[in-house]
Design a protein around this motif. Structure first.
Motif, PDB file in Angstrom:
ATOM      1  N   LEU A 245       0.827  -1.210   0.000  1.00  0.00           N
ATOM      2  CA  LEU A 245       0.000   0.000   0.000  1.00  0.00           C
ATOM      3  C   LEU A 245       0.861   1.259   0.000  1.00  0.00           C
ATOM      4  O   LEU A 245       0.457   2.284  -0.565  1.00  0.00           O
ATOM      5  CB  LEU A 245      -0.946  -0.004   1.205  1.00  0.00           C
ATOM      6  N   LEU A 246       2.027   1.195   0.628  1.00  0.00           N
ATOM      7  CA  LEU A 246       2.921   2.350   0.598  1.00  0.00           C
ATOM      8  C   LEU A 246       3.548   2.544  -0.779  1.00  0.00           C
ATOM      9  O   LEU A 246       3.815   3.678  -1.196  1.00  0.00           O
ATOM     10  CB  LEU A 246       4.028   2.201   1.650  1.00  0.00           C
ATOM     11  N   VAL A 247       3.791   1.448  -1.479  1.00  0.00           N
ATOM     12  CA  VAL A 247       4.413   1.543  -2.800  1.00  0.00           C
ATOM     13  C   VAL A 247       3.425   2.072  -3.835  1.00  0.00           C
ATOM     14  O   VAL A 247       3.802   2.824  -4.737  1.00  0.00           O
ATOM     15  CB  VAL A 247       4.982   0.164  -3.219  1.00  0.00           C
ATOM     16  N   VAL A 248       2.153   1.717  -3.703  1.00  0.00           N
ATOM     17  CA  VAL A 248       1.131   2.186  -4.644  1.00  0.00           C
ATOM     18  C   VAL A 248       1.038   3.706  -4.528  1.00  0.00           C
ATOM     19  O   VAL A 248       0.921   4.244  -3.430  1.00  0.00           O
ATOM     20  CB  VAL A 248      -0.240   1.540  -4.318  1.00  0.00           C
ATOM     21  N   PRO A 249       1.100   4.420  -5.652  1.00  0.00           N
ATOM     22  CA  PRO A 249       1.037   5.886  -5.561  1.00  0.00           C
ATOM     23  C   PRO A 249      -0.341   6.343  -5.102  1.00  0.00           C
ATOM     24  O   PRO A 249      -1.346   6.041  -5.724  1.00  0.00           O
ATOM     25  CB  PRO A 249       1.325   6.358  -6.982  1.00  0.00           C
ATOM     26  N   GLY A 250      -0.357   7.027  -3.997  1.00  0.00           N
ATOM     27  CA  GLY A 250      -1.603   7.555  -3.457  1.00  0.00           C
ATOM     28  C   GLY A 250      -1.421   7.915  -2.000  1.00  0.00           C
ATOM     29  O   GLY A 250      -0.642   7.283  -1.284  1.00  0.00           O
ATOM     30  N   LEU A 251      -2.154   8.922  -1.561  1.00  0.00           N
ATOM     31  CA  LEU A 251      -2.033   9.378  -0.181  1.00  0.00           C
ATOM     32  C   LEU A 251      -2.899   8.546   0.764  1.00  0.00           C
ATOM     33  O   LEU A 251      -2.485   8.237   1.880  1.00  0.00           O
ATOM     34  CB  LEU A 251      -2.408  10.857  -0.094  1.00  0.00           C
ATOM     35  N   PHE A 252      -4.079   8.151   0.334  1.00  0.00           N
ATOM     36  CA  PHE A 252      -4.975   7.352   1.168  1.00  0.00           C
ATOM     37  C   PHE A 252      -4.379   5.961   1.399  1.00  0.00           C
ATOM     38  O   PHE A 252      -4.342   5.473   2.533  1.00  0.00           O
ATOM     39  CB  PHE A 252      -6.361   7.255   0.512  1.00  0.00           C
ATOM     40  N   THR A 253      -3.896   5.313   0.326  1.00  0.00           N
ATOM     41  CA  THR A 253      -3.300   3.988   0.472  1.00  0.00           C
ATOM     42  C   THR A 253      -2.025   4.050   1.308  1.00  0.00           C
ATOM     43  O   THR A 253      -1.745   3.142   2.085  1.00  0.00           O
ATOM     44  CB  THR A 253      -2.999   3.363  -0.902  1.00  0.00           C
ATOM     45  N   SER A 254      -1.263   5.135   1.185  1.00  0.00           N
ATOM     46  CA  SER A 254      -0.059   5.286   1.996  1.00  0.00           C
ATOM     47  C   SER A 254      -0.407   5.445   3.472  1.00  0.00           C
ATOM     48  O   SER A 254       0.282   4.914   4.339  1.00  0.00           O
ATOM     49  CB  SER A 254       0.761   6.487   1.530  1.00  0.00           C
ATOM     50  N   ALA A 255      -1.476   6.172   3.764  1.00  0.00           N
ATOM     51  CA  ALA A 255      -1.905   6.343   5.155  1.00  0.00           C
ATOM     52  C   ALA A 255      -2.331   5.000   5.753  1.00  0.00           C
ATOM     53  O   ALA A 255      -1.981   4.678   6.900  1.00  0.00           O
ATOM     54  CB  ALA A 255      -3.043   7.350   5.229  1.00  0.00           C
ATOM     55  N   ILE A 256      -3.056   4.198   4.999  1.00  0.00           N
ATOM     56  CA  ILE A 256      -3.463   2.871   5.483  1.00  0.00           C
ATOM     57  C   ILE A 256      -2.229   1.988   5.667  1.00  0.00           C
ATOM     58  O   ILE A 256      -2.115   1.257   6.656  1.00  0.00           O
ATOM     59  CB  ILE A 256      -4.475   2.223   4.522  1.00  0.00           C
ATOM     60  N   GLY A 257      -1.288   2.066   4.738  1.00  0.00           N
ATOM     61  CA  GLY A 257      -0.049   1.304   4.859  1.00  0.00           C
ATOM     62  C   GLY A 257       0.746   1.689   6.087  1.00  0.00           C
ATOM     63  O   GLY A 257       1.278   0.822   6.795  1.00  0.00           O
ATOM     64  N   LEU A 258       0.843   2.979   6.369  1.00  0.00           N
ATOM     65  CA  LEU A 258       1.552   3.425   7.572  1.00  0.00           C
ATOM     66  C   LEU A 258       0.867   2.928   8.833  1.00  0.00           C
ATOM     67  O   LEU A 258       1.521   2.521   9.798  1.00  0.00           O
ATOM     68  CB  LEU A 258       1.652   4.950   7.597  1.00  0.00           C
ATOM     69  N   LEU A 259      -0.463   2.951   8.835  1.00  0.00           N
ATOM     70  CA  LEU A 259      -1.200   2.447   9.997  1.00  0.00           C
ATOM     71  C   LEU A 259      -0.947   0.956  10.212  1.00  0.00           C
ATOM     72  O   LEU A 259      -0.816   0.504  11.352  1.00  0.00           O
ATOM     73  CB  LEU A 259      -2.692   2.703   9.843  1.00  0.00           C
ATOM     74  N   LEU A 260      -0.870   0.197   9.130  1.00  0.00           N
ATOM     75  CA  LEU A 260      -0.647  -1.247   9.258  1.00  0.00           C
ATOM     76  C   LEU A 260       0.767  -1.590   9.712  1.00  0.00           C
ATOM     77  O   LEU A 260       1.016  -2.724  10.121  1.00  0.00           O
ATOM     78  CB  LEU A 260      -0.947  -1.956   7.936  1.00  0.00           C
TER      79      LEU A 260
END
Length: 183
Positions: free
Chosen positions: A82-97
């Motif tokens: 999710l962090l690798v996928v370009p996007g701010l929402f997916t990056s936020a979910i990735g950071l939370l995980l």
């Protein structure tokens, strides 16, 4: 239908966030933020993925249930993806995980919704398995002692004239170099 819904909604949410964040901090800092999250995702997948694999191996060596370390490892890989996928929402979910407490909550939430109906092992060659002698370690739930009896014999190489006749190298032709034919 429900499976297609995230693929429709997620790009809309990502575009809206790009517009909002880009308006607040500017276009170049927003692009830099996305690139940095991708770099962070790759490094986290490497480091924490290796640690999770080590935890799985440790659980297996200590004869513990490896399902929790496996689930943590899977969620870490999902977070990195999710962090690798370009996007701010997916990056936020990735950071939370990447936070262990959030992973525990996610595993408990998923654990309440998963039901195991059964497990087991079935061999396709059931007839063969039933013919195995007792104590061999297979078939009908018997457990062997791990020893398999066997016989062997040492066979020397054939005499030199027979070995030399197996190749086609002496006539210089390029055909039939398989070693099985003589011309």
């Amino acid at each position: 239908m429900w499976l297609l819904l995230p693929f429709v909604i997620l790009p809309i949410v990502e575009i809206a966030l790009f517009i909002q964040v880009g308006g607040l901090i500017g276009v170049l800092p927003t692009i830099l933020l996305v690139i940095l999250s991708s770099i962070l995702g790759v490094s986290m997948m490497r480091r924490q993925g290796t640690n999770a694999m080590r935890d799985v191996q440790r659980a297996m060596q200590e004869f513990r249930d490896p399902s929790a370390p496996l689930a943590h490892g899977a969620l870490i890989m999902l977070a990195g993806g999710l962090l690798v996928v370009p996007g701010l929402f997916t990056s936020a979910i990735g950071l939370l995980l990447l936070i262990p407490a959030v992973r525990e909550l996610a595993m408990r939430w998923m654990g309440r919704r998963v039901r195991v109906a059964g497990s087991g092992f079935r061999n396709r060659d059931a007839e063969f398995m039933n013919d195995v002698p007792p104590g061999f370690g297979y078939g009908r739930g018997r457990r062997g002692d791990g020893v398999i009896d066997g016989e062997y014999s040492v066979q020397d190489d054939p005499p030199a004239p027979i070995r030399e006749g197996l190749t086609d190298e002496r006539d210089g032709s390029s055909r039939g170099k398989s070693g099985w034919t003589r011309h």
